[in-house]
Design an enzyme around this catalytic site. Structure first.
Site, PDB file in Angstrom:
ATOM      1  CE1 TYR A   1       4.288   5.912   0.664  1.00  0.00           C
ATOM      2  CE2 TYR A   1       4.344   3.617   1.360  1.00  0.00           C
ATOM      3  CZ  TYR A   1       3.911   4.603   0.478  1.00  0.00           C
ATOM      4  OH  TYR A   1       3.102   4.260  -0.582  1.00  0.00           O
TER       5      TYR A   1
ATOM      6  CE1 TYR B   1       0.444   2.504  -0.206  1.00  0.00           C
ATOM      7  CE2 TYR B   1       0.946   0.157  -0.274  1.00  0.00           C
ATOM      8  CZ  TYR B   1       1.321   1.478  -0.482  1.00  0.00           C
ATOM      9  OH  TYR B   1       2.581   1.750  -0.952  1.00  0.00           O
TER      10      TYR B   1
ATOM     11  CG  HIS C   1       5.805  -3.725  -5.295  1.00  0.00           C
ATOM     12  ND1 HIS C   1       6.739  -3.162  -4.491  1.00  0.00           N
ATOM     13  CD2 HIS C   1       6.368  -3.873  -6.503  1.00  0.00           C
ATOM     14  CE1 HIS C   1       7.839  -2.967  -5.196  1.00  0.00           C
ATOM     15  NE2 HIS C   1       7.639  -3.388  -6.419  1.00  0.00           N
TER      16      HIS C   1
ATOM     17  CE  LYS D   1      -5.262   4.360  -3.118  1.00  0.00           C
ATOM     18  NZ  LYS D   1      -5.243   2.915  -2.944  1.00  0.00           N
TER      19      LYS D   1
ATOM     20  N   PRO E   1      -0.986  12.492  -6.151  1.00  0.00           N
ATOM     21  CG  PRO E   1       0.968  13.001  -7.323  1.00  0.00           C
ATOM     22  CD  PRO E   1      -0.280  13.615  -6.775  1.00  0.00           C
TER      23      PRO E   1
END
Ligand code: FAD
Length: 389
Positions: A201, A385, A70, A298, A294
């Site tokens: 998102y 990120y 990704h 991570k 979550p």
């Protein structure tokens, strides 16, 4: 025994494989059955540090074969979609999506192939003599036999609710806790092909909604809910209605629905760290040492890298009588974990909607507009990120 590892999650199994392959006698104790650990769905998105650790240890075959790289993610804001090409802003570093339960199955197989022993289904695990040279673990096997094993070290990898951390005397660790958030996320797993090829998102006036990917038949969704929400108030129809509304976009896009694979689960956004990650001969790794929500995906990545760091430090102590890596262990792991926490905090500020606070919402609009239009903001997002790298 060289090392008793408590917990066959990703932290414990990575530690156990690395130790066993270095010829260190290792026993893994796991409360659940093998079938359960190899089918329990949770994480999916793994960052570059975790993927590199798996590659370094020859544990990435399944992930390479079936995982999906990704490089981009999508935001939806005011019914408009925009893509952040985060890997482009981070020198090509990217995520791989590979379901955690498949990784756990790969790790169990690798550990058994290295000659390791796992006791599944143990109960009543108790730790003793942690500050002596021979700490001990006693437990009841799946067939009811009480056993006690002495070892040189114990690896406490039994997650946030395990027994390891609780065996450390009160006051020996600092608890550093974030103030409770007003929001939680309702986690939903559905048997449906993702309606997207990148994470979405969705920031809407009704709150946040996330569309994550697991594999070509499975999707994970999140809905921002009040921290006091009860999952029983969220039947499937209400979940889908809310996902449709919050992910809506002025474009030709349809959200596919599918049966829920497990009851939805309210995940609180609280964070807590226990420092240092060691007490005597007990060394904590992964969620046993912390809880990072979550949201920024991570926890599993940190646990994998902790597991490797723990094993290498213990191997240096046992093979070379060199305790320096062990003495540095906690600081090294905490440095990574706090970076991940910062990323998680930033992501939550970006996507959770302060529904009753117009001031905060206007600032959120500005943050999202900057992310959409400013390469500097996109590069900063990418850095968080993908951290820790
Ligand atoms: P665990 O995976 O919790 O493993 C601990 C093991 O110890 C378990 O098998 C448990 O059965 C066992 N155990 C517990 N008590 C005992 C005992 N007394 N005796 C023996 N064994 C015991 N992270 C990411 O990086 N990316 C994501 O996309 C992501 N998504 C997530 C989505 C959801 C819905 C959730 C809940 C979490 C997600 N996470 C994600 C977080 C990630 O799943 C955890 O951080 C990770 O599982 C931590 O690994 P661990 O090995 O430390 O602990």
């Amino acid at each position: 025994m060289g090392v008793v590892v408590i917990g066959a999650g990703v932290a414990g199994l990575v530690a156990a494989v690395v130790l066993a392959r270095r010829g260190i006698d290792t026993l893994v104790l796991e409360a659940a059955s093998r079938a359960r650990v190899e089918s329990r769905p949770r994480a999916g998105l793994l960052g570059p540090a975790a993927v590199d650790a798996l590659e370094r240890n020859g544990l990435a075959d399944g992930l390479r074969a079936e995982g999906a790289p990704h490089h981009n993610c999508e935001f939806r804001h005011r019914r408009r979609a925009f893509v952040v090409e985060y890997a482009r802003h981070a020198g090509g570093h990217h995520h791989v999506v590979y379901p955690q339960q498949k990784l756990v199955a790969d790790l169990v197989a690798a550990y058994l192939a290295a000659g390791g022993v796992i006791e599944f289904g143990v109960t009543d695990v108790m730790l003793d003599a942690l500050t002596s040279d021979h700490p001990a673990v006693s437990f009841v096997t799946a067939d009811g036999q009480r056993q006690t094993v002495e070892s040189r070290f114990i690896a406490g990898c039994d997650g946030h609710h395990g027994v390891s951390r609780g065996s450390i005397p009160e006051g020996a660790l600092r608890h550093i806790r974030q103030r409770d958030s007003a929001w939680a996320w309702l986690a939903v797993l559905a048997a449906v092909t993702p309606s997207t090829d990148k994470i979405i998102y969705g920031v809407s006036p009704r709150g946040f909604a996330g569309h994550m990917l697991r594999d070509h038949r499975t999707s994970r969704f999140y809905l921002q809910v009040e921290a006091t929400a009860d999952a029983a108030d969220w039947p499937a129809e209400r979940i889908w209605e809310e996902l449709h509304a919050r992910l809506a976009v002025d474009a030709d896009w349809q959200l596919a629905e599918g049966p829920l694979l497990e009851p939805p689960n309210v995940i609180t956004m609280d964070s807590v760290f226990y420092e240092p990650m060691r007490f005597g001969r007990l060394i904590l790794a992964g969620d046993a040492a912390r809880r990072v929500p979550p949201a920024a995906a991570k926890g599993a990545g940190l646990a994998i890298v902790d597991g490797e760091t723990l094993a290498l430090a213990v191997a240096a102590a046992l093979h070379d009588a060199d305790e320096r890596p062990l003495n540095a262990y906690s600081e090294v792991c905490l440095g990574r974990a706090w970076l991940a926490q910062e990323a998680s905090t930033k992501l939550l500020q970006l996507v959770n909607v302060e529904l009753a606070d117009p001031f905060a919402r206007r600032l959120q609009d500005v943050r999202l507009d900057r992310l959409r239009t400013s390469p500097v903001a996109a590069a900063e997002f990418a850095d968080h990120y993908l951290s820790p790298r």
